[in-house]
Design a protein around this motif. Structure first.
Motif, PDB file in Angstrom:
ATOM      1  N   LEU A 128      44.291  87.265 -83.109  1.00 27.97           N
ATOM      2  CA  LEU A 128      42.996  86.708 -83.488  1.00 27.97           C
ATOM      3  C   LEU A 128      42.959  86.195 -84.924  1.00 27.97           C
ATOM      4  O   LEU A 128      41.883  85.854 -85.423  1.00 27.97           O
ATOM      5  N   SER A 129      44.110  86.108 -85.575  1.00 28.35           N
ATOM      6  CA  SER A 129      44.119  85.703 -86.985  1.00 28.35           C
ATOM      7  C   SER A 129      43.472  84.349 -87.205  1.00 28.35           C
ATOM      8  O   SER A 129      42.718  84.145 -88.173  1.00 28.35           O
ATOM      9  N   ASP A 130      43.742  83.402 -86.294  1.00 28.31           N
ATOM     10  CA  ASP A 130      43.192  82.065 -86.472  1.00 28.31           C
ATOM     11  C   ASP A 130      41.722  81.985 -86.061  1.00 28.31           C
ATOM     12  O   ASP A 130      41.095  80.923 -86.213  1.00 28.31           O
ATOM     13  N   ARG A 131      41.174  83.068 -85.573  1.00 27.75           N
ATOM     14  CA  ARG A 131      39.760  83.106 -85.175  1.00 27.75           C
ATOM     15  C   ARG A 131      38.964  84.042 -86.066  1.00 27.75           C
ATOM     16  O   ARG A 131      37.796  84.344 -85.776  1.00 27.75           O
ATOM     17  N   ALA A 132      39.549  84.499 -87.149  1.00 26.08           N
ATOM     18  CA  ALA A 132      38.951  85.536 -87.993  1.00 26.08           C
ATOM     19  C   ALA A 132      37.534  85.210 -88.440  1.00 26.08           C
ATOM     20  O   ALA A 132      36.656  86.089 -88.447  1.00 26.08           O
ATOM     21  N   ASP A 133      37.298  83.960 -88.802  1.00 24.93           N
ATOM     22  CA  ASP A 133      36.011  83.599 -89.405  1.00 24.93           C
ATOM     23  C   ASP A 133      35.192  82.633 -88.565  1.00 24.93           C
ATOM     24  O   ASP A 133      34.210  82.064 -89.056  1.00 24.93           O
ATOM     25  N   VAL A 134      35.582  82.439 -87.309  1.00 23.28           N
ATOM     26  CA  VAL A 134      34.770  81.590 -86.435  1.00 23.28           C
ATOM     27  C   VAL A 134      33.660  82.445 -85.817  1.00 23.28           C
ATOM     28  O   VAL A 134      33.783  83.664 -85.725  1.00 23.28           O
ATOM     29  N   PRO A 135      32.558  81.834 -85.405  1.00 26.59           N
ATOM     30  CA  PRO A 135      31.508  82.622 -84.753  1.00 26.59           C
ATOM     31  C   PRO A 135      32.050  83.335 -83.520  1.00 26.59           C
ATOM     32  O   PRO A 135      32.769  82.742 -82.699  1.00 26.59           O
ATOM     33  N   ALA A 136      31.722  84.607 -83.380  1.00 25.91           N
ATOM     34  CA  ALA A 136      32.193  85.376 -82.235  1.00 25.91           C
ATOM     35  C   ALA A 136      31.736  84.747 -80.919  1.00 25.91           C
ATOM     36  O   ALA A 136      32.411  84.869 -79.896  1.00 25.91           O
ATOM     37  N   SER A 137      30.616  84.046 -80.974  1.00 30.42           N
ATOM     38  CA  SER A 137      30.094  83.399 -79.765  1.00 30.42           C
ATOM     39  C   SER A 137      31.001  82.271 -79.268  1.00 30.42           C
ATOM     40  O   SER A 137      30.900  81.852 -78.113  1.00 30.42           O
ATOM     41  N   GLU A 138      31.893  81.784 -80.128  1.00 26.34           N
ATOM     42  CA  GLU A 138      32.799  80.705 -79.749  1.00 26.34           C
ATOM     43  C   GLU A 138      34.136  81.210 -79.194  1.00 26.34           C
ATOM     44  O   GLU A 138      34.980  80.410 -78.780  1.00 26.34           O
ATOM     45  N   LEU A 139      34.330  82.516 -79.178  1.00 27.67           N
ATOM     46  CA  LEU A 139      35.559  83.070 -78.629  1.00 27.67           C
ATOM     47  C   LEU A 139      35.560  82.946 -77.107  1.00 27.67           C
ATOM     48  O   LEU A 139      34.506  82.964 -76.462  1.00 27.67           O
ATOM     49  N   SER A 140      36.738  82.855 -76.533  1.00 25.33           N
ATOM     50  CA  SER A 140      36.850  82.881 -75.080  1.00 25.33           C
ATOM     51  C   SER A 140      36.551  84.292 -74.572  1.00 25.33           C
ATOM     52  O   SER A 140      36.489  85.251 -75.361  1.00 25.33           O
ATOM     53  N   GLY A 141      36.389  84.424 -73.268  1.00 28.27           N
ATOM     54  CA  GLY A 141      36.120  85.746 -72.702  1.00 28.27           C
ATOM     55  C   GLY A 141      37.225  86.735 -73.015  1.00 28.27           C
ATOM     56  O   GLY A 141      36.962  87.893 -73.371  1.00 28.27           O
ATOM     57  N   GLY A 142      38.467  86.289 -72.904  1.00 25.77           N
ATOM     58  CA  GLY A 142      39.590  87.152 -73.217  1.00 25.77           C
ATOM     59  C   GLY A 142      39.633  87.550 -74.680  1.00 25.77           C
ATOM     60  O   GLY A 142      39.934  88.697 -75.026  1.00 25.77           O
ATOM     61  N   GLN A 143      39.316  86.593 -75.557  1.00 26.19           N
ATOM     62  CA  GLN A 143      39.301  86.885 -76.995  1.00 26.19           C
ATOM     63  C   GLN A 143      38.180  87.855 -77.350  1.00 26.19           C
ATOM     64  O   GLN A 143      38.358  88.739 -78.190  1.00 26.19           O
TER      65      GLN A 143
END
Length: 230
Positions: A128-143
């Motif tokens: 998840l390093s590349d998703r550290a600061d993106v809104p959690a709402s934008e994560l995929s279901g698996g993420q």
């Protein structure tokens, strides 16, 4: 390859749970010490209530629950520090706007430098390093499910209880979460409808209509569940 698991004892002694005059669990007794324990049964069988007993989210109306030498009623605060709970829907656990902030929340009270180092390590470990600061709402279901699990694991619990952690996931992410749970150094209890996952555990329990009706080798318990469903 699985990590060496730190196994503790779980003791449920003549436990009954009632809600609005209805018995959810009926006189359940079991002693468990296996590293990886599956809990199976139909919807409404009582398996999720059983899981919630293990970290004090549900208290028994009768009987006693001991987890790693802690009484769920008397030692509730200590028990919740020792037992991590992963919900079916990760949205029930993700409380902060971004993954980095959510993981940091689990470490509140620790020195800032230590929090930052452990959060960075957890993000890297769980992809998840590349998703550290993106809104959690934008994560995929698996993420999102991986983040929910990471927020539990970062506290280093001795027991992880996961309530149907793969139900909302596609096959690839389901396998990824399953593999991670089964590789943990912590003892693990997994409530699941995935009978392949249950069969990979060391021990299994089968609930039916609030009663524990089978306990033993996963292949035997899964076979009994299949026969019950048939």
């Amino acid at each position: 390859m699985q990590s060496e698991t730190a196994v503790g004892s779980i003791s449920v002694d003549r436990v009954t749970v009632e809600r609005e005059g209805r018995r959810i669990l009926r006189d359940v007794s079991i002693e468990l010490s296996a590293p990886r324990i599956a809990v199976v049964g139909a919807n409404g069988s009582g398996k999720s209530t059983f899981a919630r007993l293990l970290n004090g989210l549900v208290l028994p109306d009768a009987g006693r629950v001991m987890v790693h030498d802690l009484d769920s009623r008397r030692d509730a605060k200590a028990l919740r520090r020792r037992v991590g709970f992963v919900f079916t829907d990760p949205q029930a656990q993700i409380l902060m706007p971004t993954p980095a902030e959510d993981l940091a929340l689990s470490l509140r009270g620790s020195p800032r430098a230590r929090v930052e180092a452990r959060v960075a390590a957890a993000l890297a470990e769980h992809g998840l390093s590349d998703r550290a600061d993106v809104p959690a709402s934008e994560l995929s279901g698996g993420q999102r499910q991986m983040l929910a699990l990471a927020s539990v694991l970062i506290t280093e619990p001795r027991l992880v209880v996961a309530d149907e952690p793969t139900t909302l996931l596609d096959l690839r992410n389901s396998r990824r979460i399953s593999d991670l749970l089964l590789s943990l150094a912590s003892q693990v209890v997994i409530v699941t409808h995935d009978l392949d996952l249950a069969a990979r555990c060391d021990h299994a329990l089968l609930f039916e209509k609030g009663s524990l009706i089978a306990s033993g080798a996963p292949q035997d318990v899964v076979s009994e569940y299949r026969e019950l469903c048939a």
